[in-house]
Every structure is written in structure tokens, then in C-alpha cells.
Design an enzyme around this catalytic site. Structure first.
Site, short mmCIF file in Angstrom:
data_model
loop_
_atom_site.label_atom_id
_atom_site.label_comp_id
_atom_site.label_asym_id
_atom_site.label_seq_id
_atom_site.Cartn_x
_atom_site.Cartn_y
_atom_site.Cartn_z
N HIS A 180 4.15 -1.83 3.14
CA HIS A 180 3.95 -0.60 1.81
C HIS A 180 5.73 -0.61 0.96
O HIS A 180 6.29 -0.27 1.58
CB HIS A 180 3.50 0.27 3.29
CG HIS A 180 2.26 -0.04 4.47
ND1 HIS A 180 2.36 -0.62 5.19
CD2 HIS A 180 1.85 0.73 4.09
CE1 HIS A 180 1.04 -1.28 5.25
NE2 HIS A 180 0.48 0.35 5.10
N ASP A 234 0.72 -1.16 -0.20
CA ASP A 234 -0.19 0.09 -0.11
C ASP A 234 1.14 1.11 0.52
O ASP A 234 2.02 1.28 0.48
CB ASP A 234 -0.86 0.16 1.17
CG ASP A 234 -1.56 -0.60 1.88
OD1 ASP A 234 -2.01 -1.78 0.46
OD2 ASP A 234 -2.99 -1.26 2.19
#
Length: 190
Positions: free
Chosen positions: A153, A9
Site C-alpha cells: 500500500h 493499493d
């Protein structure tokens, strides 16, 4: 799914996503990215590379805001904006990971309106905290099994307490080696 799905993400990041893509190529791994649309537009070359190298690109958001802190009209606007920005790069998401995994009672309705499938995770690396790769791996190793969806991430998103994604890259190496020892592949969501 006969393998595990690594998902990323808050990117793309010109430094860390580039390094992650090189690592994934070395590992012959496919993953799923959930970029912030405004960051994706700033780095269309990275989005094109993700697609070219066989990775999936889903919807994350345009503005990284919890759904539960906004109303349905705001969510519809943010979703439309993000999808339009991604469409400019030939990205047609199937999966939608909401910021922080937070949903409101209308999130499913908006997903259905756009033909999107909401997806969460079964393993959270908590890499945004700045833990070492070894600490993240030790905390998650037992939950990496067939069908696992691992949250990490490639970007430094809102609320992150780290300055870079080096430990995330090191985590990917550890998780990939663990998966291979167990006969599992690294696969994009499908």
C-alpha cells in the site's frame, strides 16, 4: 511474467507515493498502482507521473467498501464513478483490484461489463499493520518467485494501523534486492 509484480493499493499519497516513485526510478522498476479514484483526482500529478514513468494504473474503487456489503446497483455506480474519474486523467484500467480483495457474486459480472480483469495477489505484505520491513520480508521471501503478485500500500487506507508508509518503502528495497539476486525483474501487470 518473468519477474514479479509489485502492486500498491489505496494511494496516491502526496508524501509516500512521491517517495515510492523516486525509489522505483532508482531501482529501474515498473509496478502497478490501484488508487482510490477520489485520491487520484486530488493528486493528478502523481497519476500522470506514474504513467509517464511506465507504471500501470488499475481500478481500485471510488469508495473503499467491501463488495459483499453492498448490492450490484451500488457496485455499478461506484465502478462507473471511479472509471469516469480515472478517465479524466487519461487512465483506462485493464485490471481491477477490489478493496480488501473482497468480491460478491456480481463482481465478475460488473468487471466484464467494463472490460476489466479482476486481480488479486499471491503475496500479502500486511504492511497496513505497521510491521517492520524486515518482518514483512521474512514472512514473504519464500513466496517471491516468478509470476508472484505482491500486495502493498502506498496510501494509508481504511483500517490501516500505521501512520506512514516508510516500512513499505524499505520492504520494496529488500524485495527488489531479493528478486535481482534470483534474476527476476520488477514488472507492471500486463
Amino acid at each position: 511474467m518473468s519477474g514479479i509484480a509489485l502492486t500498491f493499493d489505496d494511494g496516491p499519497d502526496p508524501v509516500w507515493t512521491t517517495r515510492l516513485l523516486a525509489l522505483l526510478a532508482d531501482l529501474d522498476a515498473r509496478v502497478t498502482f490501484f488508487p482510490i479514484a477520489s485520491r487520484a483526482v486530488a493528486h493528478p500529478d502523481l497519476i500522470a507521473r506514474m504513467l509517464r514513468e511506465g507504471h500501470a494504473v488499475g481500478l481500485h474503487c471510488d469508495q473503499h467498501v467491501r463488495h459483499s456489503q453492498r448490492d450490484v446497483a451500488w457496485l455499478r455506480r461506484d465502478t462507473r464513478t471511479a472509471l469516469n474519474l480515472l478517465a479524466c486523467m487519461d487512465v483506462r484500467p485493464v485490471f481491477w483490484r477490489t478493496p480488501w480483495g473482497d468480491t460478491a457474486s456480481w463482481s465478475v459480472r460488473v468487471a466484464v461489463e467494463h472490460g476489466l480483469r479482476l486481480v488479486g495477489w499471491t503475496v500479502d505484505t500486511h504492511d497496513w499493520r505497521g510491521d517492520s520491513a524486515e518482518e514483512m520480508f521474512d514472512a514473504s521471501r519464500a513466496r517471491i518467485e516468478p509470476g508472484s503478485i505482491v500486495l502493498a500500500h502506498d496510501g494509508i487506507g481504511p483500517g490501516a494501523r500505521r501512520r506512514d508508509a516508510l516500512q513499505t518503502l524499505r520492504y520494496v528495497q529488500l524485495a527488489a534486492a531479493h528478486a535481482r539476486r534470483r534474476g527476476l525483474s520488477l514488472e507492471a501487470l500486463a
